[in-house]
Design an enzyme around this catalytic site. Sequence first.
Site, mmCIF file in Angstrom:
data_model
loop_
_atom_site.group_PDB
_atom_site.id
_atom_site.type_symbol
_atom_site.label_atom_id
_atom_site.label_comp_id
_atom_site.label_asym_id
_atom_site.label_seq_id
_atom_site.Cartn_x
_atom_site.Cartn_y
_atom_site.Cartn_z
ATOM 1 N N HIS A 120 -3.183 1.787 7.994
ATOM 2 C CA HIS A 120 -2.925 0.500 7.341
ATOM 3 C C HIS A 120 -2.706 0.732 5.852
ATOM 4 O O HIS A 120 -3.459 1.475 5.213
ATOM 5 C CB HIS A 120 -4.122 -0.440 7.559
ATOM 6 C CG HIS A 120 -4.026 -1.736 6.821
ATOM 7 N ND1 HIS A 120 -4.794 -2.018 5.711
ATOM 8 C CD2 HIS A 120 -3.254 -2.836 7.033
ATOM 9 C CE1 HIS A 120 -4.505 -3.235 5.274
ATOM 10 N NE2 HIS A 120 -3.576 -3.752 6.054
ATOM 11 N N HIS A 166 1.431 -3.133 -2.778
ATOM 12 C CA HIS A 166 0.607 -4.116 -2.079
ATOM 13 C C HIS A 166 0.736 -5.432 -2.846
ATOM 14 O O HIS A 166 0.109 -5.629 -3.881
ATOM 15 C CB HIS A 166 -0.846 -3.632 -2.035
ATOM 16 C CG HIS A 166 -1.723 -4.438 -1.137
ATOM 17 N ND1 HIS A 166 -1.240 -5.175 -0.082
ATOM 18 C CD2 HIS A 166 -3.069 -4.615 -1.115
ATOM 19 C CE1 HIS A 166 -2.239 -5.765 0.544
ATOM 20 N NE2 HIS A 166 -3.359 -5.445 -0.075
#
Length: 559
Positions: A120, A166
Amino acid sequence: MKESFKVCFCCVRSFKVKTSEPPEEIKKLFDDYSGDGRMSADEMLRFVIEVQGEKHADTNYVKDIFHRLKHHGVFHPRGIHLEGFYRYLLSDFNSPLPLSGEVWQDMNQPLSHYFLYTGHNSYLTGNQLNSRSSTEPIVKALRSGVRVIELDLWPNSSGTEAEVRHGGTLTSTEDLQKCLNAVKENAFVVSEYPVVLTLEDHLPPDLQKKVAKMVSKTFGETLFRCTTNEHTECFPSPEALKNKILISTKPPKEYLQTQVSLGSTTDESVKAKKVKEAEELIQDEDEETVAIEYRDLISIHAGNRKGGMKNCLNGDPNRVIRLSMSEQWLETLAKTRGPDLVKFTQRNILRIFPKTARIDSSNYDPLVGWIHGAQMVAFNMQSHGRFLWMMQGMFKANGGCGYVKKPDVLLSNGPGGETFDPSSKTLQIKTVLKIKIYNGEGWNMDFSQDHFDRYSPPDFYARARIPLDTTSHKTETDTDEWFPVWDKEFEFPLRVPELALLYIIVKDYDSNTQNDFAGQICLPLSEIRPGIRAVRLHDRAGEVYKHARLLVRFVLEPR
């Protein structure tokens, strides 16, 4: 021999240092299988067949053992003494897992029949809030056997290029081309089975076109492409996809929502209506909102959760997809719709990802996903802890290739067509695992004298558990010993042994502060070789210690 610890400038504490000695049970076994204090090759062969359960063993196998013992200085042409026998039991050659490292499971089934080693936010080096983005964790993950890499794609500040970051955090950015190069160069270093690149993109169509060209140029012939009607009813197999890279993604819903929110209207109800209309346009990747070049790259189509929890698991009998949901969604659905999750994952791929609150890059219990058939249980590889150790333990199986075949109980239905229910209270005990932890050694060579205690040798104890079970067992604490002896036996009744993991952790007891970590190991029960085995311990990051290990006996009794 004595070991001294300086308490103050005028006071020294001394302790008698013992060496690692064979436990009494090992001595008895040696006597039972040897004569005149030596164990011959024929006697060793009888031992490895009868006690170690190695039915395949032959004289060449034993000769290999004896050859390895020559390096320990405990070999004699007429046979091995007790010390040589003990060194064999504690050697790397006597691992609880198969030594060959070969892929032994059937790899010709659809991808949905396997658990995939899944990462992830694979580009982050630390936490999810303000850590550095880099290609380094991508390389490390692939070289550790991870088969699913995730990249988050966003427009750069000028909107002219796609970059990896992100979104909505203070994490740094990384160049997309560098990330693609890292995948290309490291994808098949440790495993020839396919790598899935999940692109969580937030891009407009013009940048999707640019990304499509970059991906195509970088991966070339290794990029797997499927025709429009190919593999719609089932996924191809890992065997058919050897040395291939697959792209999995979905349309940029967030991008359309952003464009709607930036529109001229200030009426919130109108904005909400437009967002809803935009979402309805993006029912899957084949919509016109996706650049054709980009759409054609996608070999694992990521569907959306249209219809919420109530309808997300209905599936399409004519098409297979990948569905993503958070660990919270999974926990909620598992309580009331466990069989539906299992049924959905018999054909489709389910990806579970950590909840957004895990800004420290911690992880969740992977077994909740696995026991419901979820193939991609996405983990933050940047952190440490028991759940990551379980993930690492699971994928020690099947030669460490990053693919583990799901057990038949998750793939087939019962005689009445019923699907497996993980929460059923009527599951019967299938197997009992018995382990006996004899002793341990090697810490004095892997750690400094005062690593655990400044004024005395360590006080080690071991704790063992099966994560699917709620019970755990603990040895006594062996005080002031670098070579602890426990001779403790435990039993674990197993209802789903196919998914069981054995987790052992060793700590140094301290009455005043937190107990010190001294090593851990997590082993897939499906791979454990019976008999008396040398269990090497790993550090917090999952790296194996050079010397620290346990001597453990494993017995599996079917019920």
